[in-house]
Design a protein around this motif. Structure first.
Motif, PDB file in Angstrom:
ATOM      1  N   PRO A 126      -2.083 -15.972   2.783  1.00 37.10           N
ATOM      2  CA  PRO A 126      -3.142 -16.960   3.084  1.00 37.10           C
ATOM      3  C   PRO A 126      -4.194 -16.378   4.024  1.00 37.10           C
ATOM      4  CG  PRO A 126      -0.971 -17.958   3.228  1.00 37.10           C
ATOM      5  CD  PRO A 126      -0.731 -16.493   3.093  1.00 37.10           C
ATOM      6  N   ILE A 127      -5.464 -16.672   3.722  1.00 36.45           N
ATOM      7  CA  ILE A 127      -6.549 -16.179   4.569  1.00 36.45           C
ATOM      8  C   ILE A 127      -6.669 -17.100   5.781  1.00 36.45           C
ATOM      9  CG2 ILE A 127      -9.017 -15.748   4.696  1.00 36.45           C
ATOM     10  CD1 ILE A 127      -8.979 -15.125   1.724  1.00 36.45           C
ATOM     11  N   SER A 128      -6.575 -16.506   6.942  1.00 36.73           N
ATOM     12  CA  SER A 128      -6.699 -17.255   8.198  1.00 36.73           C
ATOM     13  C   SER A 128      -7.604 -16.473   9.128  1.00 36.73           C
ATOM     14  CB  SER A 128      -5.317 -17.467   8.832  1.00 36.73           C
ATOM     15  OG  SER A 128      -4.733 -16.223   9.125  1.00 36.73           O
ATOM     16  N   GLU A 129      -7.732 -17.001  10.319  1.00 33.56           N
ATOM     17  CA  GLU A 129      -8.622 -16.336  11.266  1.00 33.56           C
ATOM     18  C   GLU A 129      -8.151 -14.920  11.582  1.00 33.56           C
ATOM     19  OE1 GLU A 129     -10.440 -17.029  15.761  1.00 33.56           O
ATOM     20  OE2 GLU A 129      -9.393 -18.649  14.710  1.00 33.56           O
ATOM     21  N   LYS A 130      -6.826 -14.738  11.620  1.00 29.56           N
ATOM     22  CA  LYS A 130      -6.312 -13.392  11.923  1.00 29.56           C
ATOM     23  C   LYS A 130      -6.499 -12.436  10.752  1.00 29.56           C
ATOM     24  CE  LYS A 130      -1.560 -14.190  10.398  1.00 29.56           C
ATOM     25  NZ  LYS A 130      -0.130 -14.159  10.799  1.00 29.56           N
ATOM     26  N   SER A 131      -6.861 -12.992   9.572  1.00 31.41           N
ATOM     27  CA  SER A 131      -7.068 -12.133   8.417  1.00 31.41           C
ATOM     28  C   SER A 131      -8.477 -11.565   8.372  1.00 31.41           C
ATOM     29  CB  SER A 131      -6.782 -12.906   7.121  1.00 31.41           C
ATOM     30  OG  SER A 131      -5.480 -13.417   7.112  1.00 31.41           O
ATOM     31  N   PHE A 132      -9.383 -12.072   9.247  1.00 28.23           N
ATOM     32  CA  PHE A 132     -10.753 -11.586   9.216  1.00 28.23           C
ATOM     33  C   PHE A 132     -10.780 -10.114   9.598  1.00 28.23           C
ATOM     34  CE2 PHE A 132     -12.562 -16.075  10.168  1.00 28.23           C
ATOM     35  CZ  PHE A 132     -12.120 -16.494   8.943  1.00 28.23           C
ATOM     36  N   GLY A 133     -11.742  -9.377   9.020  1.00 30.51           N
ATOM     37  CA  GLY A 133     -11.830  -7.952   9.305  1.00 30.51           C
ATOM     38  C   GLY A 133     -11.061  -7.141   8.264  1.00 30.51           C
ATOM     39  N   CYS A 134     -11.044  -5.833   8.502  1.00 25.90           N
ATOM     40  CA  CYS A 134     -10.418  -4.903   7.556  1.00 25.90           C
ATOM     41  C   CYS A 134      -9.446  -3.985   8.287  1.00 25.90           C
ATOM     42  CB  CYS A 134     -11.476  -4.046   6.851  1.00 25.90           C
ATOM     43  SG  CYS A 134     -12.677  -4.998   5.879  1.00 25.90           S
ATOM     44  N   SER A 135      -8.386  -3.606   7.620  1.00 25.94           N
ATOM     45  CA  SER A 135      -7.404  -2.681   8.198  1.00 25.94           C
ATOM     46  C   SER A 135      -6.620  -2.017   7.076  1.00 25.94           C
ATOM     47  CB  SER A 135      -6.440  -3.429   9.131  1.00 25.94           C
ATOM     48  OG  SER A 135      -5.687  -4.392   8.407  1.00 25.94           O
ATOM     49  N   ASN A 176      20.188  14.584 -10.721  1.00 21.52           N
ATOM     50  CA  ASN A 176      19.851  13.333 -10.052  1.00 21.52           C
ATOM     51  C   ASN A 176      18.611  13.577  -9.192  1.00 21.52           C
ATOM     52  OD1 ASN A 176      20.661  10.496  -9.390  1.00 21.52           O
ATOM     53  ND2 ASN A 176      20.615  11.354  -7.334  1.00 21.52           N
ATOM     54  N   VAL A 177      17.563  12.775  -9.376  1.00 21.00           N
ATOM     55  CA  VAL A 177      16.298  12.955  -8.681  1.00 21.00           C
ATOM     56  C   VAL A 177      15.916  11.652  -7.982  1.00 21.00           C
ATOM     57  CG1 VAL A 177      13.860  13.547  -8.919  1.00 21.00           C
ATOM     58  CG2 VAL A 177      15.552  14.650 -10.388  1.00 21.00           C
ATOM     59  N   GLN A 178      15.473  11.754  -6.724  1.00 26.15           N
ATOM     60  CA  GLN A 178      14.968  10.607  -5.970  1.00 26.15           C
ATOM     61  C   GLN A 178      13.537  10.920  -5.544  1.00 26.15           C
ATOM     62  OE1 GLN A 178      17.840  12.311  -4.383  1.00 26.15           O
ATOM     63  NE2 GLN A 178      19.097  11.361  -5.962  1.00 26.15           N
ATOM     64  N   VAL A 179      12.616   9.934  -5.689  1.00 23.86           N
ATOM     65  CA  VAL A 179      11.233  10.115  -5.267  1.00 23.86           C
ATOM     66  C   VAL A 179      10.820   8.950  -4.379  1.00 23.86           C
ATOM     67  CG1 VAL A 179      10.596  11.421  -7.314  1.00 23.86           C
ATOM     68  CG2 VAL A 179      10.335   8.960  -7.316  1.00 23.86           C
ATOM     69  N   ALA A 180       9.929   9.234  -3.448  1.00 22.33           N
ATOM     70  CA  ALA A 180       9.350   8.210  -2.572  1.00 22.33           C
ATOM     71  C   ALA A 180       7.870   8.511  -2.423  1.00 22.33           C
ATOM     72  CB  ALA A 180      10.039   8.206  -1.201  1.00 22.33           C
ATOM     73  N   ALA A 181       7.010   7.538  -2.732  1.00 21.98           N
ATOM     74  CA  ALA A 181       5.567   7.692  -2.620  1.00 21.98           C
ATOM     75  C   ALA A 181       5.051   6.789  -1.503  1.00 21.98           C
ATOM     76  CB  ALA A 181       4.886   7.343  -3.934  1.00 21.98           C
ATOM     77  N   THR A 182       4.305   7.359  -0.570  1.00 23.62           N
ATOM     78  CA  THR A 182       3.729   6.613   0.543  1.00 23.62           C
ATOM     79  C   THR A 182       2.221   6.536   0.347  1.00 23.62           C
ATOM     80  OG1 THR A 182       5.476   7.391   2.020  1.00 23.62           O
ATOM     81  CG2 THR A 182       3.469   6.528   3.047  1.00 23.62           C
ATOM     82  N   TYR A 183       1.657   5.330   0.471  1.00 22.21           N
ATOM     83  CA  TYR A 183       0.238   5.141   0.270  1.00 22.21           C
ATOM     84  C   TYR A 183      -0.254   4.069   1.248  1.00 22.21           C
ATOM     85  CZ  TYR A 183       2.333   1.376  -2.464  1.00 22.21           C
ATOM     86  OH  TYR A 183       3.086   0.314  -2.844  1.00 22.21           O
ATOM     87  N   GLN A 184      -1.586   3.978   1.413  1.00 19.93           N
ATOM     88  CA  GLN A 184      -2.204   2.982   2.287  1.00 19.93           C
ATOM     89  C   GLN A 184      -3.169   2.125   1.473  1.00 19.93           C
ATOM     90  OE1 GLN A 184      -3.826   5.360   5.579  1.00 19.93           O
ATOM     91  NE2 GLN A 184      -2.251   4.466   6.883  1.00 19.93           N
ATOM     92  N   ILE A 185      -3.159   0.821   1.772  1.00 19.48           N
ATOM     93  CA  ILE A 185      -4.029  -0.134   1.098  1.00 19.48           C
ATOM     94  C   ILE A 185      -5.052  -0.641   2.113  1.00 19.48           C
ATOM     95  CG2 ILE A 185      -4.124  -2.281  -0.190  1.00 19.48           C
ATOM     96  CD1 ILE A 185      -1.110  -1.843  -0.761  1.00 19.48           C
ATOM     97  N   ARG A 186      -6.334  -0.636   1.724  1.00 15.88           N
ATOM     98  CA  ARG A 186      -7.393  -1.185   2.574  1.00 15.88           C
ATOM     99  C   ARG A 186      -7.518  -2.673   2.271  1.00 15.88           C
ATOM    100  NH1 ARG A 186      -9.836  -0.007   7.363  1.00 15.88           N
ATOM    101  NH2 ARG A 186     -12.047  -0.618   7.384  1.00 15.88           N
ATOM    102  N   LYS A 187      -7.231  -3.529   3.265  1.00 18.94           N
ATOM    103  CA  LYS A 187      -7.319  -4.978   3.097  1.00 18.94           C
ATOM    104  C   LYS A 187      -8.450  -5.533   3.949  1.00 18.94           C
ATOM    105  CE  LYS A 187      -2.424  -5.852   2.027  1.00 18.94           C
ATOM    106  NZ  LYS A 187      -1.230  -6.659   2.398  1.00 18.94           N
ATOM    107  N   CYS A 188      -9.232  -6.344   3.328  1.00 14.65           N
ATOM    108  CA  CYS A 188     -10.275  -7.077   4.035  1.00 14.65           C
ATOM    109  C   CYS A 188     -10.083  -8.556   3.697  1.00 14.65           C
ATOM    110  CB  CYS A 188     -11.668  -6.605   3.615  1.00 14.65           C
ATOM    111  SG  CYS A 188     -12.014  -4.902   4.125  1.00 14.65           S
ATOM    112  N   PHE A 189      -9.914  -9.387   4.727  1.00 15.52           N
ATOM    113  CA  PHE A 189      -9.621 -10.808   4.534  1.00 15.52           C
ATOM    114  C   PHE A 189      -8.365 -10.963   3.661  1.00 15.52           C
ATOM    115  CE2 PHE A 189     -14.116 -10.450   5.388  1.00 15.52           C
ATOM    116  CZ  PHE A 189     -14.343 -11.431   6.344  1.00 15.52           C
ATOM    117  N   SER A 190      -7.358 -10.053   3.866  1.00 14.51           N
ATOM    118  CA  SER A 190      -6.084 -10.062   3.130  1.00 14.51           C
ATOM    119  C   SER A 190      -6.243  -9.727   1.649  1.00 14.51           C
ATOM    120  CB  SER A 190      -5.363 -11.412   3.268  1.00 14.51           C
ATOM    121  OG  SER A 190      -4.990 -11.641   4.602  1.00 14.51           O
TER     122      SER A 190
END
Length: 897
Positions: A126-135, A176-190
């Protein structure tokens, strides 16, 4: 493809698979990974369609942007500010080569004051006041895959024509193979609006084992035989009647010639392989680099190959003369008898390692043969035929006679004709050894072969009958060491003069030990002599030491010691000369004596003291000591040293008798006092005079391996080096800026190996060097390290491509020009050409690589060797300081058809 470019593609596929545009959430929306399409591009950016097939049902246009590409992006200033903010929010450790992917629709919407109106459905909370901005928000996905399967378990028999055989393969695999992918998502207003790849980690283990076997045989043969009637003279006839029936007997002499040609080929090949491998791995990759570990081991066991080829060619020419008696004529009935004479020639060839193991070591030798054979013979011939009887010819009483034989590879060159020597590789001296001798299994001829065996006198048979016949030879060996056995195939009963030897080396183990050597005698005192020698045998049970008194004494046993002993102390008398010898024993077998060694014992009593001791400093760690030797009965000297002013004397060396010079190298920079005395078994002399010396201070060793980097995030210069000295008091670090003279940058303490500058040094070109010091002593300078301190990422691009006639360069070529900045080195130009037929050629790197001019421009020539290439299509791009430009498409100069 570089690691960064690989993960650029990987990141894009991951974005599509996650459905970032297909619904605005990170849950998959059924969109499978597919291809992408570049819509447009520029320096540091691309506009791509992540789903050109339209499977997601949404606008899949995305901006791919590097930090240096934001300023070049064809969007509004507000959108550029949003992208710059996204890069600024990245952690300080983020790489400058990272790429950010932004939705074209969402980036345009974000510059509107009403955002996120109309896009709330894409919010993942849910978009709320704390969701304003980008991170940025970091997430990780994990998955593992076990796998087990026999990849191949088959047997393939085959046959056809002259070939037959089989191929068997077995290849089981578990993993036997294990993989892990790390990524970042840019969120603005959630609302997820952008994406960047951080890292991927893969780990696992695998094992595979396999075996294979191949067997092939080939056989082919051909025979051509024909006989011709060359003459049939009539000798006469006899006519008579039997009652009313007339009878006529006709006598003729038919003469025939004929030929027969035979060819046979046989070949075989077999080999097998057993292999296994197992291990594990762990790797982590970022957009800049990959690192990790692996631990794999493998084992291969290859058997074979065993192969051979045999070719047998033969030719026979003959003449047959018959006396024929026909009733009326030979078309009705006849009988005949006569003689067939013939000459035969044959050629036999062989090459392979399937023709026996001649020395019994478990490995077949590769042998060859190419021989020719010539003989003649005759047979009695008889037959019958005509209208009433079928034509028949029969032969009896074959007689073959040898004419000639030759080794076409030279005398002894056909090694397939060698006999085999089968038996032990090692025999004991004095024991009887027996060896079996036979011809190789591929040997062609069946006539009995006469053999000889050397060296020495052998008992046993001397004839073998191929192919399986064999004989044995026996003899007793004397003396140890290697012996070469030689079996020779001399001739066969048909008359072939073979004279083909085969040699094999065996070892005769001796029971008589080898004599010792290097005997030396040293007087340790008036009553003790040290004897030492070299033990040259491995089978002695004891050593016997003999001694006599010079000049005319008789040798007698002085000592008997056990096996492997090489040192004895003999009790003697003072002022006496002795001569020694030693031998090894093994039961009743004794070796010869060693060399003679003489010695004279000194007079009883301690030696006279040395004198004139002097000490000279050669360096900070070395002092030369010399003295006068005043005795003739010392066994050694004792050199002592103490540190001034109050140290205690201690032994530093015990040189042998007659020594008058020693270098003491276990020192530091200080003052020392020395003394020396002589000693023997009776005691020690008085000490010599005292000698003092002061060693100089040594300069410290120079540091090495100076290196460093500029950290644009902290805006500081970091340096490091290797400290190669243990005596320095500190370091002096100097620098040169933009070609200026070197000047001091810092004075550092002892044992320091790193340095970090203050913040915000002037950007530009630096050189650094460092040295250590100790009081007034200084080391040499280290290596000079060059560093370019810059904060802006390098960029490169192609601005235009024109015909050389409208710019510059050889006629019929193209001129390319563009921009490059903020890097070092040359601009590398790479191009490819599409011909008039529409076929693209290979990428070509221009040999001359231009360096950017002062105004950051560059230019170079594209030449395909075609005078009309200005009307062809070209692709070109540049590489500068690790950065690759966008591809420039040239579609023909103005005026081209």
């Amino acid at each position: 493809m570089t690691i960064a470019r690989y993960f650029r593609n990987f990141t894009l596929l991951f974005v599509v698979a996650a459905g970032l545009l297909a619904g605005g959430r990170l849950e998959a929306q059924g969109l499978e990974t597919g291809s992408t399409r570049t819509i447009s591009s520029g320096t540091g950016w691309r506009l791509i369609d992540a789903d050109p097939e339209g499977r997601s049902g949404n606008n899949t246009m995305m901006w791919e942007v590097s930090p240096g590409g934001v300023a070049n992006l064809p969007v509004s200033h507000e959108q550029k500010d949003l992208l710059s903010s996204a890069f600024a929010d990245l952690p300080p450790s983020a790489s400058e080569s990272n790429l950010i992917y932004f939705s074209q629709d969402l980036l345009q919407a974000m510059e509107q004051p009403t955002f996120p109106v109309g896009f709330e459905q894409w919010a993942d909370e849910p978009i709320s006041e704390k969701s304003f901005g980008c991170s940025w928000k970091t997430e990780t996905r994990n998955r593992s895959w076990p796998y087990s399967k026999n990849l191949l378990d088959k047997s393939y028999p085959f046959s056809g024509g002259i070939f037959s055989g089989s191929l068997d393969i077995d290849l089981p695999l578990t993993a036997n193979v294990q993989v892990a992918a790390t990524y970042q998502i840019r969120k603005c207003f959630s609302i997820p609006v952008g994406f960047r790849f951080v890292s991927a980690t893969a780990s696992g283990n695998a094992s595979i084992s396999g075996s294979g076997a191949l067997s092939v045989t080939a056989n082919a043969s051909a025979i051509y035989e024909k006989e011709w009637l060359v003459d049939d003279p009539k000798l006469g006839e006899v006519s008579f009647t039997v009652g009313p029936i007339p009878v006529r007997l006709v006598f003729t002499l038919p003469i025939y010639v004929g030929a027969k040609f035979e060819a046979a080929l046989s070949a075989q090949l077999s080999a097998s392989l057993d292999a296994s491998a197992t291990g594990s791995f762990t790797y982590t990759c970022t957009p800049d680099d990959c690192s990790g570990t692996n631990d794999f081991s493998d084992q291969f066991e290859f058997t074979g190959p065993t192969a051979s080829v045999s070719v047998d060619l033969g030719a026979t020419a003959h003449a047959r003369v018959m006396l024929r008696v026909a009733l009326y004529d030979d078309g009705f009935a006849y009988i005949e008898g006569g003689l067939k004479a013939y000459a035969k020639a044959g050629v036999w060839g062989y090459l392979g390692n399937a023709c026996g193991d001649a020395d019994g070591d478990g490995n077949n030798e590769t042998v060859r043969a190419l021989v020719a054979d010539l003989s003649w013979g005759y047979q009695l011939a008889y037959g019958w035929g005509g209208w009433a009887l079928p034509d028949r010819v029969r032969y009896a009483g074959t007689h073959d006679y040898f004419l000639g034989w030759r080794d076409l590879l030279g005398n002894g060159g056909s090694t397939a004709l060698q006999p085999m020597i089968l038996g032990p590789s090692s025999v004991a001296e004095g024991a009887t050894a027996t060896y079996t001798v036979k011809m190789r299994p591929c040997y062609k001829y069946a006539n009995a072969v006469n053999l000889s065996m050397a060296p020495g006198v052998w008992t046993g048979g001397t004839v073998v009958t191929p192919p399986a016949g064999s004989t044995t030879f026996s003899r007793t060996f004397s003396g140890g060491g290697n012996q070469t056995l030689v079996a020779t195939a001399l001739s066969d009963t048909f008359g072939r003069n073979l004279n083909v030897p085969y040699s094999r080396v065996i070892t005769v183990t001796s029971t008589t030990p080898t004599a010792p050597s290097g005997l030396s005698a040293t007087a340790l005192s008036a009553t003790s002599v040290r004897l030492a020698w070299a033990d040259n045998s491995n089978n002695e049970t004891q050593f016997e030491l003999h001694r006599r008194t010079l000049p005319s004494g008789v040798f007698a046993t002085a000592a008997t010691v056990g096996a492997n002993t090489t040192l004895v102390l003999d009790t003697a008398q003072g002022s006496t000369s002795y001569e020694y010898r030693v031998r090894a024993l093994n039961g009743t077998h004794g070796s010869g004596f060693s060399n003679l060694a003489t010695v004279t014992t000194p007079a009883a009593g301690p030696p006279t003291a040395p004198s004139a001791l002097s000490a000279t400093a050669l360096s900070a760690t070395s002092v030369r000591l010399t003295w006068a030797d005043n005795s003739n009965n010392e066994t050694q000297f004792e050199l002592q040293r103490r540190v001034l002013p109050s140290g205690t004397f201690a032994n530093v060396a015990t040189p042998g008798a007659n020594t008058t010079l020693v270098n003491d190298t276990t020192l530091g920079a200080t003052s020392y006092e020395y003394r020396v005395r002589a000693s023997n078994g009776a005691g020690a002399s008085a000490y010599s005079n005292l000698a003092t010396v002061t060693t100089p201070v040594a300069p410290p060793a120079a540091p090495s391996g100076l290196t460093g980097s500029y950290n644009s995030a902290t805006q500081r210069i970091n340096l490091s080096w290797a400290d190669n000295s243990t005596t320095e008091q500190g370091f002096t670090l100097q620098f040169s800026y933009s070609g200026s003279a070197f000047s001091d940058m810092a004075t550092l303490g002892a044992n320091v190996t790193t340095y970090t500058s203050g913040a915000n040094p002037p950007l530009g070109s630096y050189q650094f060097r460092i040295r250590s010091y100790n009081g007034t002593q200084v080391s040499a300078w280290s290596n000079t390290f060059s560093l370019l301190a810059v904060n802006v990422a390098p960029t490169t691009s192609i601005a235009w491509i024109q015909k050389a006639e409208t710019s510059w360069g050889p006629a019929g070529t193209l001129t390319a020009a563009g921009y490059a900045a903020n890097g070092t080195g040359s601009v590398q130009l790479i191009w490819r050409e599409r011909s008039s037929a529409g076929v693209w050629g290979a990428w070509v790197t221009v040999p001359f690589q231009a360096t950017p001019a002062a105004d950051t421009t560059w230019s170079n020539t594209i030449s395909s060797g075609s005078p009309t290439n200005a009307c062809h299509w070209f692709d070109a791009y540049t590489v500068y300081s690790g950065v690759t430009s966008a591809v420039f498409h040239f579609t023909g100069a103005p005026g081209c058809p």
